[in-house]
Design a protein around this motif. Structure first.
Motif, PDB file in Angstrom:
ATOM      1  N   ASP A 140       0.665  -1.376   0.114  1.00 53.99           N
ATOM      2  CA  ASP A 140      -0.044   0.002   0.007  1.00 53.99           C
ATOM      3  C   ASP A 140       0.984   1.285  -0.059  1.00 53.99           C
ATOM      4  O   ASP A 140       0.655   2.164  -0.633  1.00 53.99           O
ATOM      5  CB  ASP A 140      -0.860  -0.104   1.270  1.00 53.99           C
ATOM      6  CG  ASP A 140      -2.003  -0.688   0.966  1.00 53.99           C
ATOM      7  OD1 ASP A 140      -2.800  -0.896  -0.046  1.00 53.99           O
ATOM      8  OD2 ASP A 140      -2.520  -1.632   1.928  1.00 53.99           O
ATOM      9  N   GLY A 141       1.932   1.194   0.757  1.00 58.90           N
ATOM     10  CA  GLY A 141       2.887   2.446   0.799  1.00 58.90           C
ATOM     11  C   GLY A 141       3.501   2.633  -0.418  1.00 58.90           C
ATOM     12  O   GLY A 141       3.580   3.838  -0.887  1.00 58.90           O
ATOM     13  N   GLN A 172       2.243   1.945  -3.429  1.00 59.57           N
ATOM     14  CA  GLN A 172       1.273   2.444  -4.504  1.00 59.57           C
ATOM     15  C   GLN A 172       0.889   3.774  -4.081  1.00 59.57           C
ATOM     16  O   GLN A 172       0.804   4.415  -5.178  1.00 59.57           O
ATOM     17  CB  GLN A 172       0.089   1.376  -4.539  1.00 59.57           C
ATOM     18  CG  GLN A 172       0.238  -0.055  -4.897  1.00 59.57           C
ATOM     19  CD  GLN A 172      -0.979  -0.810  -5.027  1.00 59.57           C
ATOM     20  OE1 GLN A 172      -1.269  -1.675  -5.903  1.00 59.57           O
ATOM     21  NE2 GLN A 172      -2.049  -0.689  -4.291  1.00 59.57           N
ATOM     22  N   GLU A 173       0.690   4.211  -2.853  1.00 60.13           N
ATOM     23  CA  GLU A 173       0.669   5.758  -2.622  1.00 60.13           C
ATOM     24  C   GLU A 173       1.696   6.423  -3.025  1.00 60.13           C
ATOM     25  O   GLU A 173       1.492   7.734  -3.577  1.00 60.13           O
ATOM     26  CB  GLU A 173       0.205   5.700  -1.051  1.00 60.13           C
ATOM     27  CG  GLU A 173      -1.025   5.299  -0.843  1.00 60.13           C
ATOM     28  CD  GLU A 173      -1.614   5.478   0.567  1.00 60.13           C
ATOM     29  OE1 GLU A 173      -1.410   6.740   1.025  1.00 60.13           O
ATOM     30  OE2 GLU A 173      -1.953   4.820   1.332  1.00 60.13           O
ATOM     31  N   CYS A 202      -0.927   1.423  -9.378  1.00 64.48           N
ATOM     32  CA  CYS A 202      -1.618   0.285  -8.988  1.00 64.48           C
ATOM     33  C   CYS A 202      -1.588  -0.855  -9.889  1.00 64.48           C
ATOM     34  O   CYS A 202      -1.605  -1.008 -10.891  1.00 64.48           O
ATOM     35  CB  CYS A 202      -3.038   0.851  -9.108  1.00 64.48           C
ATOM     36  SG  CYS A 202      -4.545  -0.209  -8.684  1.00 64.48           S
ATOM     37  N   ASP A 225      -7.673   0.287  -1.460  1.00 66.56           N
ATOM     38  CA  ASP A 225      -7.694   2.041  -1.335  1.00 66.56           C
ATOM     39  C   ASP A 225      -6.521   2.564  -1.441  1.00 66.56           C
ATOM     40  O   ASP A 225      -6.472   3.822  -2.118  1.00 66.56           O
ATOM     41  CB  ASP A 225      -8.229   2.266  -0.027  1.00 66.56           C
ATOM     42  CG  ASP A 225      -9.602   1.638   0.377  1.00 66.56           C
ATOM     43  OD1 ASP A 225     -10.340   1.316  -0.446  1.00 66.56           O
ATOM     44  OD2 ASP A 225      -9.859   1.331   1.517  1.00 66.56           O
ATOM     45  N   SER A 226      -5.315   2.013  -1.566  1.00 67.29           N
ATOM     46  CA  SER A 226      -3.959   2.868  -1.918  1.00 67.29           C
ATOM     47  C   SER A 226      -3.958   3.006  -3.466  1.00 67.29           C
ATOM     48  O   SER A 226      -2.890   3.989  -3.616  1.00 67.29           O
ATOM     49  CB  SER A 226      -2.854   2.091  -1.464  1.00 67.29           C
ATOM     50  OG  SER A 226      -2.817   0.550  -1.934  1.00 67.29           O
ATOM     51  N   VAL A 267      -6.796   8.815  -1.381  1.00 66.45           N
ATOM     52  CA  VAL A 267      -7.495   7.721  -0.574  1.00 66.45           C
ATOM     53  C   VAL A 267      -8.258   8.107   0.330  1.00 66.45           C
ATOM     54  O   VAL A 267      -8.108   9.080   1.504  1.00 66.45           O
ATOM     55  CB  VAL A 267      -5.955   7.272   0.189  1.00 66.45           C
ATOM     56  CG1 VAL A 267      -6.141   5.874   0.981  1.00 66.45           C
ATOM     57  CG2 VAL A 267      -5.091   6.843  -0.984  1.00 66.45           C
TER      58      VAL A 267
END
Length: 238
Positions: A137-138, A140-141, A146, A167-168, A173
């Protein structure tokens, strides 16, 4: 007297280079630790060519610091044995650094394949994990991406509810934003290309730094050889 004065200058320059070596040693350790931390946030902890290369860089930095201290003692006491030991060890370090630089260049593309394999493995395990603060997730943010190749890679991952993305992946977000998403509201580019290119560039920076320090060490070896020659000839350099 001209030789004596010249050797005094050589000795002073050697001290300057020894201080530079200490700074380089600390720099190598810092760069190696920082790069190792970055890799730990993107690639699994198992041994890879990239991680092994960074361990070598850190070890070389620590050893260079010790060798610089030996050189300082040898120059200060004008001890022929210590200076020869300094030259031999510094030459070995220089060879290791050149080898590390070459390895960094050779394995620059290997970093991409390592990351691609590891990222896809993390995607498979994603449904079983606690997603709060996860590495995937980190990434992708941070890199605004994605999936591995693109966002459609998540269609093959059994997320609940079906058809969602993490959600990331969302541009903004929020909790549950990956459910019933609209393509315009998520990042569509894959992470392998974005993060892989970034990782490869960092490995090349580390390799270039090692090669640059090796060049400086060549000059240090030359000055140390001049001092040894002076000591053997019986000139007073103090």
């Amino acid at each position: 007297m001209a030789v004596e004065g010249g050797m005094k200058c050589v000795k002073i320059l050697l001290y300057v280079f020894l201080l530079a070596f200490c700074a380089c040693a600390v720099g190598l350790i810092a760069v190696g630790v920082a790069a190792q931390y970055v890799l730990s946030q993107t690639i699994s902890q198992e041994a890879t060519p990239s991680s092994v290369l960074l361990v070598v860089i850190i070890a070389v930095g620590a050893f260079l610091f010790l060798v610089a201290i030996v050189g300082c003692c040898g120059a200060c006491k004008e001890n022929n044995c210590l200076m020869i030991t300094f030259i031999i060890f510094l030459s070995l370090i220089m060879l290791v650094e050149v080898a590390a630089a070459i390895a960094g260049y050779v394995f620059r593309d290997k970093v991409m394949s390592e990351f691609s394999k590891d990222f896809r493995e993390q995607m498979k395990n994603y449904p079983k994990q606690n997603h709060t603060g996860s590495i995937l997730d980190g990434m992708q943010e941070k890199f605004k991406c994605c999936g591995a190749a693109n966002y459609t890679d998540w269609e093959n991952i059994p997320l609940e509810p079906k058809g969602r993305v993490p959600d990331s992946c969302c541009i903004n977000v929020t909790q549950g934003c990956g459910i019933n998403f609209k393509v315009k509201d998520i990042y569509t580019e894959g992470c392998v290309e974005n993060v892989g290119v970034w990782l490869r560039s960092k490995v090349l920076v580390v390799a270039a730094a090692a090669l640059g320090i090796a060049f400086v060490e060549v000059l240090g070896i030359a000055f140390a050889c001049c001092l040894v020659k002076s000591i053997r000839s019986g000139y007073e350099v103090m």
